[in-house]
Write an enzyme that holds these catalytic residues in place. Structure first.
Site, PDB file in Angstrom:
ATOM      1  N   ASP A   1     -13.378  13.292   5.069  1.00  0.00           N
ATOM      2  CA  ASP A   1     -12.639  12.053   5.294  1.00  0.00           C
ATOM      3  C   ASP A   1     -13.088  11.010   4.279  1.00  0.00           C
ATOM      4  O   ASP A   1     -14.142  11.150   3.653  1.00  0.00           O
ATOM      5  CB  ASP A   1     -12.908  11.516   6.708  1.00  0.00           C
ATOM      6  CG  ASP A   1     -12.251  12.371   7.773  1.00  0.00           C
ATOM      7  OD1 ASP A   1     -11.241  13.008   7.460  1.00  0.00           O
ATOM      8  OD2 ASP A   1     -12.760  12.402   8.902  1.00  0.00           O
TER       9      ASP A   1
ATOM     10  N   THR B   1     -12.725   7.182   4.984  1.00  0.00           N
ATOM     11  CA  THR B   1     -13.211   5.980   5.645  1.00  0.00           C
ATOM     12  C   THR B   1     -14.496   6.241   6.411  1.00  0.00           C
ATOM     13  O   THR B   1     -14.545   7.094   7.294  1.00  0.00           O
ATOM     14  CB  THR B   1     -12.145   5.415   6.598  1.00  0.00           C
ATOM     15  OG1 THR B   1     -10.950   5.190   5.861  1.00  0.00           O
ATOM     16  CG2 THR B   1     -12.617   4.121   7.223  1.00  0.00           C
TER      17      THR B   1
ATOM     18  N   GLU C   1      -9.246  -2.444  12.509  1.00  0.00           N
ATOM     19  CA  GLU C   1      -8.839  -3.507  13.426  1.00  0.00           C
ATOM     20  C   GLU C   1      -9.825  -4.677  13.395  1.00  0.00           C
ATOM     21  O   GLU C   1      -9.422  -5.835  13.532  1.00  0.00           O
ATOM     22  CB  GLU C   1      -8.707  -2.942  14.838  1.00  0.00           C
ATOM     23  CG  GLU C   1      -7.614  -1.887  14.951  1.00  0.00           C
ATOM     24  CD  GLU C   1      -7.182  -1.642  16.381  1.00  0.00           C
ATOM     25  OE1 GLU C   1      -8.062  -1.673  17.259  1.00  0.00           O
ATOM     26  OE2 GLU C   1      -5.981  -1.440  16.614  1.00  0.00           O
TER      27      GLU C   1
ATOM     28  N   LYS D   1       1.859  -2.614  14.116  1.00  0.00           N
ATOM     29  CA  LYS D   1       1.197  -2.469  12.818  1.00  0.00           C
ATOM     30  C   LYS D   1       1.029  -0.983  12.549  1.00  0.00           C
ATOM     31  O   LYS D   1       0.979  -0.160  13.482  1.00  0.00           O
ATOM     32  CB  LYS D   1      -0.161  -3.167  12.800  1.00  0.00           C
ATOM     33  CG  LYS D   1      -1.269  -2.467  13.577  1.00  0.00           C
ATOM     34  CD  LYS D   1      -2.615  -3.113  13.316  1.00  0.00           C
ATOM     35  CE  LYS D   1      -3.757  -2.329  13.931  1.00  0.00           C
ATOM     36  NZ  LYS D   1      -3.723  -2.232  15.368  1.00  0.00           N
TER      37      LYS D   1
ATOM     38  N   ARG E   1      -6.554  -0.256   1.432  1.00  0.00           N
ATOM     39  CA  ARG E   1      -5.740   0.410   2.444  1.00  0.00           C
ATOM     40  C   ARG E   1      -4.700  -0.601   2.911  1.00  0.00           C
ATOM     41  O   ARG E   1      -5.050  -1.697   3.345  1.00  0.00           O
ATOM     42  CB  ARG E   1      -6.620   0.851   3.596  1.00  0.00           C
ATOM     43  CG  ARG E   1      -5.916   1.655   4.650  1.00  0.00           C
ATOM     44  CD  ARG E   1      -6.906   2.073   5.726  1.00  0.00           C
ATOM     45  NE  ARG E   1      -6.341   3.029   6.627  1.00  0.00           N
ATOM     46  CZ  ARG E   1      -6.993   3.574   7.647  1.00  0.00           C
ATOM     47  NH1 ARG E   1      -8.248   3.237   7.859  1.00  0.00           N
ATOM     48  NH2 ARG E   1      -6.414   4.450   8.434  1.00  0.00           N
TER      49      ARG E   1
ATOM     50  N   ARG F   1      -2.196  10.502   3.149  1.00  0.00           N
ATOM     51  CA  ARG F   1      -1.357  10.503   4.353  1.00  0.00           C
ATOM     52  C   ARG F   1      -1.558  11.806   5.123  1.00  0.00           C
ATOM     53  O   ARG F   1      -0.611  12.422   5.621  1.00  0.00           O
ATOM     54  CB  ARG F   1       0.119  10.324   3.998  1.00  0.00           C
ATOM     55  CG  ARG F   1       0.469   8.985   3.372  1.00  0.00           C
ATOM     56  CD  ARG F   1       0.142   7.840   4.282  1.00  0.00           C
ATOM     57  NE  ARG F   1       0.698   6.558   3.854  1.00  0.00           N
ATOM     58  CZ  ARG F   1       0.112   5.396   4.055  1.00  0.00           C
ATOM     59  NH1 ARG F   1      -1.076   5.355   4.652  1.00  0.00           N
ATOM     60  NH2 ARG F   1       0.679   4.284   3.679  1.00  0.00           N
TER      61      ARG F   1
ATOM     62  N   LYS G   1      -4.902  19.446   7.614  1.00  0.00           N
ATOM     63  CA  LYS G   1      -6.277  19.938   7.511  1.00  0.00           C
ATOM     64  C   LYS G   1      -6.342  21.425   7.834  1.00  0.00           C
ATOM     65  O   LYS G   1      -7.043  22.190   7.159  1.00  0.00           O
ATOM     66  CB  LYS G   1      -7.191  19.151   8.458  1.00  0.00           C
ATOM     67  CG  LYS G   1      -7.454  17.716   8.037  1.00  0.00           C
ATOM     68  CD  LYS G   1      -8.510  17.084   8.935  1.00  0.00           C
ATOM     69  CE  LYS G   1      -8.877  15.693   8.449  1.00  0.00           C
ATOM     70  NZ  LYS G   1      -9.958  15.085   9.252  1.00  0.00           N
TER      71      LYS G   1
ATOM     72  N   ASN H   1      -7.421  14.986  17.444  1.00  0.00           N
ATOM     73  CA  ASN H   1      -6.553  15.920  16.739  1.00  0.00           C
ATOM     74  C   ASN H   1      -7.270  16.697  15.647  1.00  0.00           C
ATOM     75  O   ASN H   1      -6.711  17.624  15.067  1.00  0.00           O
ATOM     76  CB  ASN H   1      -5.364  15.169  16.126  1.00  0.00           C
ATOM     77  CG  ASN H   1      -4.429  14.615  17.179  1.00  0.00           C
ATOM     78  OD1 ASN H   1      -4.309  15.188  18.264  1.00  0.00           O
ATOM     79  ND2 ASN H   1      -3.792  13.492  16.901  1.00  0.00           N
TER      80      ASN H   1
END
Length: 1117
Positions: A382, A384, A504, A565, A608, A741, A747, A769
């Site tokens: 990943d 982030t 957030e 959002k 981002r 995206r 994956k 997920n």
């Protein structure tokens, strides 16, 4: 335990439950209450037996092949009335089993402790602060926060439920997730009148219908909520079930029911049960792959011992009755071929590795992952929080009126009072100058506004400080309310505290800069009535609020308001208009193109980009009765019907550019991976331009396009990748290095594509997920901050979420693998030498024509159990070699037994056998004219003096050869006298040997232990069957020198002719992490340490920009 309540919690109001338990709904339990409640209610765990079974470990130790051989030898020794040897063997068995039991039991305890670190955790509110604790520490009265993917830690009475759905199939059998509420007004249908009536008694409704309760071990599938813990441990509903049922379930096909499965089933079932029992008993069906492989090796060696015994008996032409001397000789050869301490050394090595990894913030949940790490060829990571810091800040905001807001001079991501926000039109924004990446990576240069490249003061002054306009106010309103994060100032600690997801938090901090945070708005009367949580498949989130009267946004209270959002493309598809007030206009293709261009501009800066939108709802929103989702044929959820009706005809309010700076150490770690033959892939949910910018900065793809012919294959959108068939993916020259995206299904496809290319991959993930991809990957790595479902599916958990922790785990896995090779080579080569000595010894016959032991059985036991074991333990503690991350991953099929190890084992074993055999011959035939005495295997006599002296010389020499070989095996290819080529000290040999103090003292003490065993009366002649020696020491020393010379010569041959070498990592043109435009003196062809790379990165400004890396287009996948 459960709390004492006057009624079942589902019948009480949350305030009543809180009062009874002495807790506060807003602050939780106090620090004084927690230990009191832990003492009162006990740990929150299910007492269902299992755990560590000491007797199972003891049986496993006794049933070890090595021990079985010793039992066999002991029985034969007592059978031939050799009570001294039998007694010593019994003592050795007891010692070996005791040590093995102690080590394995301790290892199991440590592994349980480590697994507990990665077990499901709970997000609780204590003393007004949100903290994460292990489930076992949860007590009644705790306030627990629940979100999608969490495993419910205990039975909880909800007092807040926002679109909360829980999967209770494991508890109630309900296939569809149950929608929860916080109300205590539950109704049931009266059997007689068929009318609805309020539930007033616990017996009127089952646990499945108590929808204001959530239960331990169930999983949150959707939404969020908060509640009070009312029962823990065995008093939970699942605990009650566990207490009432302890039935064990057999594997499929083990039934003995002939009526149900046919007349042959009892035979089949019995055979399979027997296979399971003996396979488990012998360690052939349970354990890690390496443990099973070594167990098989042990039994193979046991068979070899039997074959050697037959060879010994054949040397006497199977004369009956078999003389006791021959039986003892057969015992000796059987003992010689078995490395008694192999399993114990392996266990200790794994414990050391798991402990070391824990120090590097890596928790190993499955020991098989330790072995797998050394063979990893590809890492799918990943972005982030793993490659980047996860400390996000809204850097830019674009509004449809073509205004761009920029946050400047912010040094702390969670502090809304630091920095300023300026406003400018696109034409007024100054051009960005080239970035000084080296300065950014220094401690002084780390700022969250680095994309602005430290603009000059005059440029800042040209942009006025932003003020709140109606258009900005609507943008802030939506960003604040469509948000689950909290931002608050802690008066006691005098600092800002945040909770929630980094994205957030960044948006919430941005709204706090204008005094429009969520808590402030809700204090003004904004009331949330519905929530549609973020879904990774549609990449957006929406909430619905009722507006207060006379609000600053000018929205009427007669209509609810939808705030949304999410990913720009996904939100734009739902928008019919752009902007508010006078600047509002219908969405058009031209306008959409302008918005997408602006998004690309932000994304190219490494930001981002999220879209923020809203729309007035037609009237006041009320949730539809019953489930709000459709269910497909397989029982899975499809997109909410209610959500589809809400998220339409939206009005785009603007774009937010959120910057997440890469971790300082990420680029160095990617460089290390490249040098180790490991490719790094970034799989992220971000926009392709954002992903590309960060990938260039950390070195996953090259910044200089001239280094490669094309970059088209390097970066792909998930939709483009998923559109390809398997054949088309396999036809690609290489798999993409960046997939933007990315969806969970992408994956999984990436894993399968890598597997078809014979790659061995590690996959990271944190969401619910991600669980399928984590479980299907060769090494699934979950983030410590991720969901409990993801952690349960993974073999490894990172407690700090950092990419360099993955690299540290791989380095440790390779170190452990190398050390296992070293001590396996050490133990088995000595066994080969002993067997050669004993088999050749069959040619030595005494006056009675019985074979004479060149070395006695107890000498062999002493060498194998005492002399060999501790150096082997020391080799298991060796530090990682200089080349551990400079060679490609090991072959997972061959494992430990590579061609080099097998050949070395034969070469060194043969050399050892020849040296010891020559020592025996020189002493017997060179000094004593071949006098082998009579009955010298059993007792000492004057005629046995030559044999006993020769045997003492062989014993001393074999001991020293085995000990010195441990030092030689510190490196399988480098000379013992030049282990570190960069060390030019006169005392280099001592420094390198002293580096592993355990091994150093094991060798030194082992070498000195020879003298008491040779010279102490009774011990030498009656136990070890040898005697004191004098001139023979010259032969021992001479043969030791010859042995060391032989090892050094073989190492030189291997190195000089480059045979049996691990293939070097191939690089063609460019490599990940490899700097571009470096002077030759900085060439990475030389071996460099990570610390030297860090020093270089903060070096001269002339090398600025080199930190981006590239990835090796090598013969790896």
């Amino acid at each position: 335990m459960t709390a004492e309540l006057r009624k079942h919690p589902f019948l009480l109001l949350p305030q009543e439950v809180a009062e009874t338990l002495g807790t506060d709904l807003d602050k939780g339990l106090s620090p004084q209450q927690v230990p009191e409640y832990q003492e009162k209610y006990g740990p929150n765990e299910l007492d269902i037996g299992g755990g560590i079974s000491w007797h199972a470990i003891l049986i496993r130790q006794i049933s070890n092949a090595m021990i079985l051989v010793l039992f066999f030898a002991m029985g034969l020794s007592f059978g031939v009335a050799d009570y001294v040897e039998g007694g010593v063997l019994a003592a050795v068995i007891a010692l070996n089993v005791s040590i093995g039991f102690y080590q394995e039991y301790g290892a199991e305890k440590k592994m349980d402790a480590l697994r507990a670190l990665s077990s499901p955790s709970a997000n609780v509110l204590r003393d007004g602060q949100t903290i994460v604790i292990p489930n076992v520490e949860v007590v009644p009265g705790d306030i627990v926060n629940l979100k999608m993917g969490d495993t419910v830690p205990a039975d909880i009475r909800l007092f807040e439920a926002m679109n909360l759905n829980c999967d209770e199939m494991s508890l109630t059998g309900e296939a569809i997730a149950v929608e929860k509420t916080s109300s205590n007004e539950l109704h049931v249908t009266d059997d007689e009148s068929k009318a609805k009536k309020l539930v007033t008694d616990e017996g009127e409704i089952g646990i499945a219908d108590r929808i204001n309760m959530v239960y331990a071990t169930t999983v949150v599938r959707k939404g969020r909520g908060r509640g009070i813990v009312v029962a823990t441990g065995m008093q939970t509903e699942v605990g009650k079930i566990a207490a009432s049922s302890s039935k064990k379930h057999r594997k499929a096909g083990r039934s003995m029911n002939w009526k149900k499965y046919g007349k042959a089933q009892p035979i089949k079932g019995a055979a399979r049960r027997a296979y399971d029992f003996f396979g488990k008993f012998l360690g052939l069906t349970e354990g890690t792959p390496l443990q099973i492989k070594l167990a098989k090796l042990a039994y193979l060696l046991f068979l070899c011992a039997l074959v050697l015994a037959v060879v010994v008996f054949a040397s006497t032409k199977f004369l009956l009755p078999i003389p006791s001397e021959v039986i003892i000789y057969a015992i000796s050869t059987g003992i010689a071929i078995i490395p008694e301490s192999l399993v114990a050394v392996l266990t200790i090595s794994m414990v050391v590795a798991t402990t070391t990894m824990r120090k590097h913030n890596v928790v190993v949940r499955d020991l098989s992952a330790l072995e797998a790490l050394g063979g990893v060829t590809n890492i799918c990571s990943d972005k982030t929080g793993t490659l980047t810091q996860g400390a996000m800040i809204v850097k830019k905001a674009w509004l449809p009126s073509s205004k761009i807001y920029t946050v400047r001079n912010s040094t702390k991501s969670n502090n809304p009072t630091l920095g300023t926000v300026t406003c400018a039109s696109p034409g007024d924004v100054s051009d960005e100058s080239p970035r000084d990446y080296d300065q950014e990576r220094t401690t002084a240069g780390i700022k969250f506004d680095v994309p602005d490249d430290k603009p000059a003061p005059k440029e800042q002054a040209s942009e006025p400080v932003a003020t709140v306009t109606p258009e900005l106010r609507m943008f802030l309103l939506s960003a604040a309310l469509c948000n689950l994060a909290t931002v608050r100032y802690d008066e006691a600690e005098e600092q800002w505290k945040t909770t929630g997801e980094p994205t957030e938090i960044a948006l919430q901090v941005f709204t706090h800069r204008f005094k429009t945070g969520k808590k402030h708005l809700e204090g003004l009367g904004w009331k949330q009535v519905a929530e549609f949580p973020f879904d990774s498949t549609i990449k957006r989130m929406s909430v619905i609020y009722n507006a207060p009267e006379n609000n600053e946004a000018g929205l009427g209270p007669e209509n609810s308001v939808v705030f949304t959002k999410g990913a720009v493309e996904r939100v734009l598809d739902l928008c019919s208009h752009v902007g508010v007030g006078d600047v509002q206009q219908p969405m058009s293709e031209e306008l959409r193109g302008t918005i997408m261009d602006q998004m690309t501009t932000f994304a190219a800066m490494g930001q981002r980009v999220l879209a923020v939108a809203y729309r007035p709802y037609e009237g006041l929103y009320t949730a539809a009765a019953g489930p709000s989702a459709e269910v497909d044929d397989e029982g899975g959820y499809v997109e909410d019907v209610a959500r589809t009706s809400v998220e339409r005809n939206l009005v785009l309010l603007g774009l937010a550019g959120i910057y997440d700076p890469p971790r300082i150490e990420t680029a160095d770690s990617i460089l290390e991976c490249s040098q180790a033959g490991i490719k790094v892939h970034m799989l992220t949910g971000d926009h392709p331009e954002t992903a590309k910018a960060i990938a260039k900065e950390v070195g996953i793809i090259p910044r200089d396009r001239s280094l490669v012919t094309t970059q088209d294959w390097m970066v792909k959108k998930a939709t483009d990748f998923d559109r390809l068939s398997d054949a088309e993916i396999d036809a690609l020259p290489d798999l993409p290095l960046v997939i933007a995206r990315c969806a969970p299904e992408t994956k999984t496809r990436m894993i399968e594509a890598l597997r078809r290319r014979n790659a061995f991959m590690a996959m990271t993930g944190d969401g619910v997920n991600d669980a399928p991809s984590l479980s299907r990957a060769d090494v699934g790595i979950a983030m410590g901050t991720g969901s409990d479902v993801a952690k349960s599916a993974a073999k490894i958990v990172l407690t700090d979420d950092k990419f360099n922790s993955i690299v540290a785990a791989i380095r440790e896995g390779r170190r452990m693998f190398d050390n296992i090779q070293k001590f396996v080579l050490h133990l088995l080569s000595s066994n080969v030498g002993e067997v050669i000595l004993l088999i050749a010894g069959l040619a030595f016959r005494d006056a009675s024509q019985y074979p004479v032991f060149p070395i006695s059985p107890l000498e062999i036991l002493w060498i194998n159990m005492v002399t060999s074991s501790f150096p082997a333990f020391g080799l298991g503690r060796e530090k990682a070699s200089r080349e551990v991350m400079r060679k490609p991953p090991h072959d997972k099929k061959r494992g430990v037994f590579t061609n080099q190890i097998l050949v070395d084992m034969c070469v060194y074993g043969t050399l050892m056998g020849i040296c010891t055999l020559m020592t025996f011959i020189i002493v017997i035939y060179g000094r004593y004219g071949g006098n082998l005495g009579e009955d010298c295997n059993r007792k000492y006599s004057e005629s046995c003096e030559p044999v006993f002296r020769a045997r003492a010389a062989v014993f001393a020499e074999l001991t020293w050869l085995i000990l010195i070989s441990a030092w030689e095996f510190k490196s399988i290819r480098r000379s013992m006298f030049r282990l570190n080529p960069d060390n030019n000290s006169k005392f280099q040999l001592f420094q390198e040997l002293w580096g592993n103090k355990f091994l150093f003292f094991a060798v030194v003490i082992g070498a000195l232990s020879v003298f008491p065993t040779v010279y102490i009366p009774y011990l030498n002649k009656d136990v070890f069957k040898h005697t004191a020696i004098s001139w023979e020491w010259g032969v021992v020393v001479g043969m030791t020198v010859a042995f060391v010379s032989g090892i050094e010569l073989w190492k030189w041959i291997k190195t000089h002719f480059n045979i049996l070498d691990d293939h070097k990592v191939a690089h063609e043109g460019w490599s990940q992490g490899q700097a571009t435009g470096l002077p030759k003196k900085w060439s990475f062809s030389k071996t460099m340490s990570v610390s030297s790379i860090r020093s270089w990165r903060t070096g001269p400004k002339s090398n600025a920009g080199v930190g981006n890396g590239t990835i090796g287009n090598n013969n790896m996948v």
